[in-house]
Each structure stands twice: as structure tokens, then as C-alpha cells.
Design a protein around this motif. Structure first.
Motif, short mmCIF file in Angstrom:
data_model
loop_
_atom_site.label_atom_id
_atom_site.label_comp_id
_atom_site.label_asym_id
_atom_site.label_seq_id
_atom_site.Cartn_x
_atom_site.Cartn_y
_atom_site.Cartn_z
N GLY A 118 -7.60 29.50 0.78
CA GLY A 118 -6.33 29.69 1.13
C GLY A 118 -5.65 28.41 1.32
N TRP A 119 -4.73 28.28 2.23
CA TRP A 119 -3.81 27.02 2.66
C TRP A 119 -4.33 26.26 3.45
N ALA A 120 -5.54 26.31 3.97
CA ALA A 120 -6.15 25.56 5.00
C ALA A 120 -6.09 23.99 4.65
N PHE A 121 -6.54 23.65 3.37
CA PHE A 121 -6.61 22.31 2.97
C PHE A 121 -5.53 21.90 2.83
N LEU A 122 -4.28 22.61 2.39
CA LEU A 122 -3.11 22.09 2.27
C LEU A 122 -2.46 21.89 3.61
N VAL A 123 -2.65 22.41 4.47
CA VAL A 123 -2.31 22.42 6.08
C VAL A 123 -2.86 21.01 6.45
N PHE A 124 -4.32 20.96 6.28
CA PHE A 124 -5.09 19.65 6.38
C PHE A 124 -4.02 18.28 6.00
N ILE A 125 -3.96 18.37 4.70
CA ILE A 125 -3.37 17.42 3.90
C ILE A 125 -1.83 17.11 4.58
N ALA A 126 -1.16 18.19 4.80
CA ALA A 126 0.26 17.89 5.88
C ALA A 126 0.01 17.25 6.74
N VAL A 127 -1.09 17.62 7.62
CA VAL A 127 -1.22 17.01 9.12
C VAL A 127 -1.78 15.42 8.76
N VAL A 128 -2.48 15.23 7.94
CA VAL A 128 -2.91 13.87 7.46
C VAL A 128 -1.72 13.05 7.17
N SER A 168 0.89 -1.25 0.20
CA SER A 168 0.06 0.15 -0.02
C SER A 168 0.78 1.24 -0.01
N ALA A 169 2.01 1.13 0.33
CA ALA A 169 3.31 2.62 0.37
C ALA A 169 3.10 3.31 -1.06
N PRO A 170 3.03 2.57 -2.34
CA PRO A 170 3.14 3.56 -3.35
C PRO A 170 1.85 4.16 -3.61
N THR A 171 0.73 3.47 -3.10
CA THR A 171 -0.67 4.07 -3.27
C THR A 171 -1.03 5.39 -2.49
N LEU A 172 -0.35 5.05 -1.14
CA LEU A 172 -0.46 6.31 -0.03
C LEU A 172 0.35 7.45 -0.55
N ILE A 173 1.60 7.21 -1.27
CA ILE A 173 2.28 8.21 -1.78
C ILE A 173 1.62 8.89 -3.10
N GLY A 174 1.24 8.09 -3.71
CA GLY A 174 0.40 8.74 -5.06
C GLY A 174 -0.96 9.66 -4.68
N THR A 175 -1.53 8.85 -3.57
CA THR A 175 -2.85 9.74 -3.02
C THR A 175 -2.48 11.04 -2.48
N GLY A 176 -1.23 11.06 -1.76
CA GLY A 176 -0.79 12.18 -1.15
C GLY A 176 -0.63 13.49 -2.21
N LEU A 177 0.24 12.90 -3.10
CA LEU A 177 0.70 13.64 -4.27
C LEU A 177 -0.73 14.36 -4.98
N SER A 178 -1.66 13.30 -5.13
CA SER A 178 -2.84 14.06 -5.94
C SER A 178 -3.46 14.87 -5.30
#
Length: 195
Positions: free
Chosen positions: A155-165, A130-140
Motif C-alpha cells: 500500500g502506501w507504507a513505503f511512500l509514507v516512509f519516503i516522506a518521513v525520510v 549534494s542538494a540536486p542529488t538528494l532531490i533526484g534520489t527522492g524523486l526516484s
């Protein structure tokens, strides 16, 4: 029955679970392609092209991970079918006990060593798959978030949320890997037989 549970776990390690309908890799590849298409309008803004490239890179990684998993018979289902679940062959009390042994919260008695080893090997196989799928999903998601942030005014709220996830998933994975290595080292230290 410990023997049946061990047989099921060893089967999962060797052959993987049966995928019915759609695999996790196929689902995330489809989502990544959709997210890349949604981020296409960001190409029209020269300062936002990078977000489309992130989304496109994530789609490429996810599609590649799906194709490789299909080729090597390593697709992951959303749910493991009941006849293949190793712990399904055990009583509720035994299930709880084996789960605690696999997580390293209690010592592993000799009679469950083969089952615990097989369960840890299955976990390791699933994490690697599952590691490659997690990396690809994070990039997407990063690309989608960056491309749509100006549109929705968030603004940057969604990007901060993704970084936290991403940070949470990374920390949880590292903790899980360390825990399984510790349990395996303990089994090896006490001289438990390798199955």
C-alpha cells in the motif's frame, strides 16, 4: 597542527576532495537509472504512469547533477582520503574542540578562526553540491515506491516512509545551515579576521 589543518580545509573548499573509485553523484545516478527501469512495468497500468515519470525525473536530475559536478570538478567522494582530512592533522583533543567550535557549541578562540571558517565553507560547498542529488534520489525513490507498492501489497507504507525520510533530511539540513550561519555571524560580530 592548526596551520596544516587550515591549509587542508582551504584546499577542500577551493579544489574539493579527491574521488577514488566512484563519486556519490555517480552512485546515486546509477541507482536512479536502475529504479527507473524497475518502475517501467507501471507504465502498463494507466493509473500508475505517474510513478514511472517520478522515477524517470529523478534519474534525469541525478544524471544531470553528476555530469555538472564532473564538469565543474565538484564530485563528492564517499569518504575523504586521510591525507586530505583537515581534522586528521590535529590531536584528538584538538579535533574534539574544533568540532564543537564548528557546530557552535563553544566559542571560537582567535587561533582557530581561520580553520573554523574554512570548515564551514567546506560544509556549505558540500551541501550545495549534494542538494540536486538528494532531490533526484527522492524523486526516484518516490517513483519506485509508487510503482512497486501494488506489486508487493504494501500500500502506501513505503511512500509514507519516503516522506518521513525527506522531511528528516530537510529539517536536518535547515538546522545545519542555520547553525553554520550563526557561527559565521558570531565570528563576524567579534571582528574575527576573514581568511
Amino acid at each position: 597542527d592548526l596551520a596544516e589543518a587550515t591549509r587542508r580545509a582551504e584546499y577542500l573548499v577551493e579544489h574539493g576532495p579527491t574521488v577514488v573509485v566512484m563519486s556519490q553523484q555517480a552512485g546515486f545516478a546509477g541507482l536512479s537509472i536502475l529504479w527507473a527501469f524497475i518502475s517501467v512495468p507501471s507504465v502498463l497500468r494507466t493509473d500508475s504512469v505517474i510513478w514511472f515519470l517520478f522515477a524517470l525525473a529523478g534519474a534525469v536530475v541525478n544524471v544531470t547533477a553528476w555530469v555538472r559536478a564532473r564538469r565543474h570538478r565538484r564530485l563528492l567522494p564517499y569518504l575523504v582520503e586521510t591525507p586530505q582530512q583537515p581534522l586528521g592533522a590535529l590531536t584528538p583533543a584538538d579535533r574534539k574542540s574544533v568540532t564543537r567550535q564548528v557546530s557552535g557549541r563553544v566559542p571560537v578562540p582567535p587561533e582557530t578562526v581561520p580553520l573554523v571558517r574554512a570548515m564551514l565553507a567546506w560544509q556549505r560547498r558540500s551541501i550545495r553540491t549534494s542538494a540536486p542529488t538528494l532531490i533526484g534520489t527522492g524523486l526516484s525513490l518516490l517513483g519506485l515506491g509508487g510503482a512497486t507498492a501494488p506489486t508487493f501489497g504494501s500500500g502506501w507504507a513505503f511512500l509514507v516512509f519516503i516522506a518521513v525520510v525527506v522531511a528528516f533530511v530537510t529539517v536536518a539540513t535547515v538546522i545545519g545551515v542555520r547553525r553554520s550561519r550563526r557561527v559565521l555571524a558570531e565570528l563576524d560580530r567579534v571582528g574575527a579576521p576573514v581568511s
